[in-house]
Structure formats: structure tokens, C-alpha cells
Design an enzyme around this catalytic site. Structure first.
Site, short mmCIF file in Angstrom:
data_model
loop_
_atom_site.label_atom_id
_atom_site.label_comp_id
_atom_site.label_asym_id
_atom_site.label_seq_id
_atom_site.Cartn_x
_atom_site.Cartn_y
_atom_site.Cartn_z
N ARG A 51 56.68 59.83 39.40
CA ARG A 51 56.83 61.13 39.44
C ARG A 51 57.54 61.68 40.49
O ARG A 51 58.28 62.56 40.45
CB ARG A 51 55.53 61.94 38.99
CG ARG A 51 55.04 61.58 37.51
CD ARG A 51 53.80 62.39 37.41
NE ARG A 51 52.85 61.78 38.24
CZ ARG A 51 51.36 62.14 38.47
NH1 ARG A 51 51.00 63.08 37.70
NH2 ARG A 51 50.63 61.72 39.35
N LYS A 147 45.10 45.72 33.48
CA LYS A 147 43.87 46.03 33.08
C LYS A 147 43.57 47.53 33.46
O LYS A 147 43.90 48.02 34.33
CB LYS A 147 42.63 45.31 33.29
CG LYS A 147 42.08 45.28 34.82
CD LYS A 147 41.12 44.37 35.05
CE LYS A 147 40.30 44.33 36.20
NZ LYS A 147 39.31 45.43 36.26
N HIS A 177 44.97 39.04 37.80
CA HIS A 177 45.52 38.28 38.91
C HIS A 177 44.56 37.28 39.07
O HIS A 177 44.94 36.13 40.02
CB HIS A 177 45.61 39.32 40.14
CG HIS A 177 44.12 39.64 40.44
ND1 HIS A 177 43.47 40.86 39.83
CD2 HIS A 177 43.23 39.27 41.39
CE1 HIS A 177 42.10 40.88 40.57
NE2 HIS A 177 42.14 40.04 41.50
N LYS A 181 45.55 32.72 40.66
CA LYS A 181 45.29 32.20 42.12
C LYS A 181 45.17 30.56 42.02
O LYS A 181 45.17 30.03 40.94
CB LYS A 181 43.60 32.24 42.23
CG LYS A 181 43.12 33.67 42.45
CD LYS A 181 41.71 33.87 42.68
CE LYS A 181 41.55 35.38 43.33
NZ LYS A 181 42.08 35.84 44.67
N GLU A 215 31.03 41.07 45.75
CA GLU A 215 31.84 42.01 46.55
C GLU A 215 30.87 42.57 47.59
O GLU A 215 29.69 42.67 47.38
CB GLU A 215 32.53 42.94 45.73
CG GLU A 215 33.35 42.51 44.81
CD GLU A 215 34.19 43.50 44.01
OE1 GLU A 215 35.13 44.17 44.84
OE2 GLU A 215 33.73 43.77 43.04
N ASP A 234 34.43 46.09 34.12
CA ASP A 234 35.48 45.86 35.20
C ASP A 234 35.67 44.56 35.57
O ASP A 234 36.62 44.17 35.88
CB ASP A 234 34.68 46.93 36.47
CG ASP A 234 35.84 46.79 37.56
OD1 ASP A 234 36.92 47.31 37.53
OD2 ASP A 234 35.47 46.46 38.59
N HIS A 239 38.00 39.38 34.03
CA HIS A 239 38.07 38.25 35.04
C HIS A 239 37.09 37.12 34.68
O HIS A 239 37.58 36.08 34.76
CB HIS A 239 37.85 38.87 36.36
CG HIS A 239 38.87 39.83 36.94
ND1 HIS A 239 40.16 39.96 36.58
CD2 HIS A 239 38.58 41.13 37.56
CE1 HIS A 239 40.69 41.12 37.09
NE2 HIS A 239 39.87 41.71 37.81
N LYS A 330 28.34 44.51 43.22
CA LYS A 330 28.94 45.24 44.44
C LYS A 330 27.71 45.41 45.38
O LYS A 330 26.76 45.38 45.32
CB LYS A 330 29.63 46.69 44.24
CG LYS A 330 30.90 46.68 43.43
CD LYS A 330 31.47 47.90 43.19
CE LYS A 330 32.96 47.68 42.40
NZ LYS A 330 33.91 47.07 43.24
#
Length: 483
Positions: A51, A147, A177, A181, A215, A234, A239, A330
Site C-alpha cells: 500500500r 500460514k 518454513h 530446514k 521458545e 500457531d 509445523h 513460549k
């Protein structure tokens, strides 16, 4: 070891959302590395579309700053100005008419046309419609979509149907992704190119499998999005599901995109429904840095999980009786992604082992350092009898493939080049996505329809205590989370 660079065909790559975070962090730096490696053809054209009102020169300055900021330690920036000459820009209204004629004028005939939808899924349909209406995309074009591929089965089906109005399935590249790997791809090589493992890759010899994606960060600036998503949407549905499929799949008849994806789909369809005791949900609390999930998402009543652990069973001949344990979260102790295949202990030990015979483990490390370890039993050096010790046979890809791993391409580099080649092996197919949601939806429905809150766990820990008991009940233990 020096990797072999195979140039791709001439291409025009349009990046919708070219001023966004993903383009800055991954797409543009990845394309530059492929350019330095000699894989990008001399006349390739990379067109940014967003944009923001700006010209080619302004976009090139923006791209230069992004590539410089997110370049790896070993990246050579001496060719950056040459690379920037391949960049063009057009301001686009995704839901209107502005900019589309200008984009069409930049697209060259006779080269590969790829369109990267690095935008919110709500815009996928609008962009696809306008590419068709303005005659920009044709039957040979490819689109890349990020995603989330829907929020549940119904929205995934609707998204697939929207894309299918304008593109055939062999034109749609749903990118994950993790599949790009090097270690994930080497998992297939280790299994199917070596006689050593495949005969043992079944319930007769494998005790259990653990898949961990941990994480150290919290939800950060994604609080609003994450609180409507949670760990299972998520991470697990996409994944971790893909990692599970690659571990559990049958050998395909050939390393062919549809053959590989057919076998992955069979795994998803063979997943048994989860039992109530097979699921643990958690939320991080009381971090020493002041982090707390409820504060981070600004929702004191949130019942969304920042951690989930699952015990998964596969109803087929190969894996019946061998559980797969998945966990992701997390604010955990360390940042790591790995797969651990634990083989059964020998049925009889001839050695005097006070704690009993120990199992071999194959540890497939995805991040932060890609590689594989195979733990084996050996005699402890020195006199004094036959004492056994468990040691790893370590294969670090950084050592094997180049000094400090600088020769290893980032996942996005590999996947974008696969799009240009027209190779869908490492991309998800529509029916695969829908099958994953069909298995996940009942789990999410039970949570959202209930009143039980996720188990609290200390930020910086290994997760909730209940997740430890998930394995303890089976006389097993999680592998320690460590970087």
C-alpha cells in the site's frame, strides 16, 4: 563440503506485502543470499507490491536497510547494490483498482511468474481475484501463501475454495518454513537412503518419539493475534504436524511431490482422537523479567494456551503401540526445536548395569544448531572392568557442510527457489491442511466449550508440572530442554 548451486529459470517474483516484517526479515535477505550464491539469473526481476506510496529508489533503500540489518554473520554484502538493481516497486490497493495496471506492465512474458502473498489471509481472495481480472496470472503462474491456513476446518475449506477459483492445486504453494530446514530434509535422507535405520523405524523397535518446539520469548507484539490463536493453532496444527508426518510416513514410491504428500496425508488420517488425559495446556506466569501471559495479551480472563503437550497415537501397522509426544510453548528454559526417536532397550543385557540397559536415541536438532546425534553405549575408557557409558555420535551440519554453517541456506531461501523450480515436495497440499484441521478441531472445540483454565507454569521453566506427569504415567521422561 561445498554445496552444488543449480541455477533456476528466469523469473518475475512479486512480493505482496513487500514492506512488511516477513519480507524484511526473511524474503529479501534470502533472495539476496541466493543471488550471491549465483542461483538467481542475471535478468531476474523482484517486484515489491504494497500500500505504501513510494518509487523504485525508495523501495531499494528500504530493502538495503532490511538486508543489512538481517544479514547473517558470514553474509557478503559487496554485491548488494547489484542485487538492488533487480528490484522494482508498485503501490497496490489489494481491494481496489489502483496499481494493478502498473503491475501488469512490469510482468514479462516467457519467464516464470511467482506471486508471494506475504499478507493477511483475509487478502488472499482479493489478490487472487485481481490477478485474474487484470490478466496478470496465467495457467503457469505460481502463488505462495503463508500460514495461518484458516482458523479451523470450515475456514480452511473456504480459503482453499477461494484460491481454487483462480488457481489449480499445482499452482498453490502453502509454505511452512520448517520443511525448508536442512535437517528436516535430511530426516528423509537418513530414513530412506540408508539401510541402517528404515528396518528399525517401527513399533517393534521404537519405544516412543518426542517432538519439542520450545521458545524463550513470550507473545511479544503479537498478543492480540496470539490470544485468538494459541499454541495448538500457531504451532501444532501446522509445523509440528508436518514434523510428525515426516517421522511417521511410509516410504513413498518416489521422491515426487504428490507421492511424498500422499504418504503424509495417510499419517494425518491415521491419527487417533485424543483422550482427555492426553492433553496438557499451560500459560506462563511470573517471569523474572515481569512477563506474564495475561498481562502480555491484556486479557486477565484469557483461557488461551501458551503451552501445549500431547500424547498422540497413530492407528496403523507401523506405529500401533508407539506413542508420539508433542510439546511446544513460549517462555521456556531454552530455545530449541528437536525430534527424539527413542529405541527400545535390548531385551537382555549381558553386562552388569545397575540401572538396567539404556536405550539408543536419535536426536534430530532443527534449531538453534541443525544436526543429528545418535547415542550409543560404549565401554568407559580405563581399567577396572566393563563399565558402560552412553555417548553421542555427533553430526553437526555446520561442521559437515561448511565453516560456521555459512554454506547452509536458510529455509526460506530453499523454499522460494523450489517455487521457481515448480517443485511442491516441501509444501502442503490442500487436502493435507484440511485433514490436519479435521483432527485438531475437536480438541479446540472441547477447550473452547469448557471452563477449565490452562495450567500455570513459571516463565523460564520446562512447562507445567502436569506435562511431566503425562510421560511419568508411562514410565518415560521428557528430554531436558536445552539449547
Amino acid at each position: 563440503m561445498v554445496s552444488r548451486i543449480i541455477p533456476v529459470d528466469e523469473f518475475d517474483l512479486v512480493i505482496f506485502g513487500a514492506t512488511g516484517d516477513l519480507a524484511h526479515r526473511k524474503i529479501l535477505p534470502g533472495l539476496y543470499r541466493r543471488y550471491v550464491a549465483g542461483q538467481v539469473p542475471p535478468s531476474a526481476q523482484i517486484i515489491g507490491a504494497a500500500r505504501t506510496k513510494q518509487d523504485d529508489a525508495a523501495f531499494r533503500l528500504e530493502a538495503k536497510a532490511a538486508i543489512t540489518e538481517f544479514a547473517g554473520k558470514g553474509d557478503d554484502l559487496s554485491q548488494l547494490d547489484d542485487f538492488l538493481n533487480h528490484l522494482r516497486y508498485v503501490a497496490i490497493d489489494a481491494r481496489g483498482t489502483d496499481g494493478w495496471d502498473g503491475l501488469k506492465a512490469l510482468i514479462r512474458p516467457g519467464v516464470v511468474h511467482a506471486f508471494y502473498f506475504s499478507v493477511a489471509p483475509a487478502l488472499f481472495g482479493d489478490i487472487a481475484q485481481r490477478l485474474a481480472d487484470h490478466g496478470i496470472a496465467d495457467a503457469n503462474s505460481r502463488i505462495v501463501v503463508e500460514k495461518p491456513f484458516g482458523r479451523d476446518l470450515a475456514t480452511a475449506r473456504a480459503l482453499n475454495a477461494t484460491l481454487a477459483q483462480h488457481f489449480a492445486e499445482n499452482q498453490i504453494y502453502r509454505i511452512d518454513h520448517y520443511l525448508g530446514k536442512e535437517t528436516v530434509q535430511n530426516l528423509m535422507a537418513v530414513r530412506f537412503a540408508n539401510m541402517l535405520f528404515e528396518p528399525l523405524w517401527n513399533a517393534q523397535y521404537v519405544d516412543h518419539v518426542q517432538i519439542t518446539v520450545a521458545e524463550t520469548v513470550g507473545v511479544g507484539g503479537r498478543g492480540e493475534y496470539y490470544d485468538h490463536s494459541g499454541a495448538i493453532r500457531d504451532m501444532v496444527q501446522n509445523h509440528m504436524m508436518q514434523l510428525l508426518c515426516l517421522i511417521a510416513m511410509e516410504p513413498p514410491y518416489h521422491f515426487d511431490p504428490d507421492a511424498v504428500r500422499d504418504e503424509k496425508l495417510k499419517v494425518i488420517r491415521a491419527l487417533e482422537p485424543l483422550l482427555p488425559g492426553d492433553i496438557v495446556r499451560g500459560q506462563y506466569r511470573d517471569g523474572v523479567d515481569g512477563s506474564d501471559y495475561l498481562k502480555d495479551v491484556d486479557n486477565p480472563d484469557s483461557r488461551t494456551e501458551s503451552y501445549v503437550a500431547l500424547k498422540v497415537r497413530i492407528a496403523n501397522w507401523r506405529w500401533s503401540g508407539t506413542p508420539f509426544y508433542l510439546r511446544t510453548g513460549k517462555k521456556l528454559r531454552a530455545r530449541t526445536s528437536e525430534i527424539v526417536v527413542t529405541f527400545k532397550a535390548p531385551p537382555h543385557s549381558i553386562f552388569d548395569e545397575s540401572d538396567g540397559p539404556r536405550s539408543n536415541q536419535l536426536v534430530i536438532k532443527l534449531q538453534p544448531n541443525e544436526g543429528m546425534d545418535l547415542t550409543v553405549m560404549i565401554k568407559e575408557p580405563g581399567p577396572g572392568g566393563m563399565r558402560l557409558v552412553q555417548v553421542p555420535l555427533d553430526m553437526s551440519f555446520a561442521d559437515a557442510l561448511g565453516a560456521n554453517g555459512t554454506d547452509m541456506p536458510d529455509a526460506y531461501e530453499r523454499l522460494i527457489m523450489d517455487v521457481i523450480r515448480g517443485n511442491q515436495t516441501l509444501f502442503m497440499r490442500g487436502d493435507e491442511v484440511e485433514a490436519a484441521w479435521a483432527w485438531t478441531d475437536p480438541i479446540i472445540g472441547d477447550w473452547e466449550g469448557g471452563t477449565k483454565r490452562p495450567e500455570p507454569y513459571d516463565a523460564g521453566s520446562s512447562g507445567p508440572e502436569e506435562a511431566l506427569r503425562l510421560l511419568h504415567r508411562d514410565n518415560r521422561r521428557w528430554r531436558e530442554i536445552r539449547s
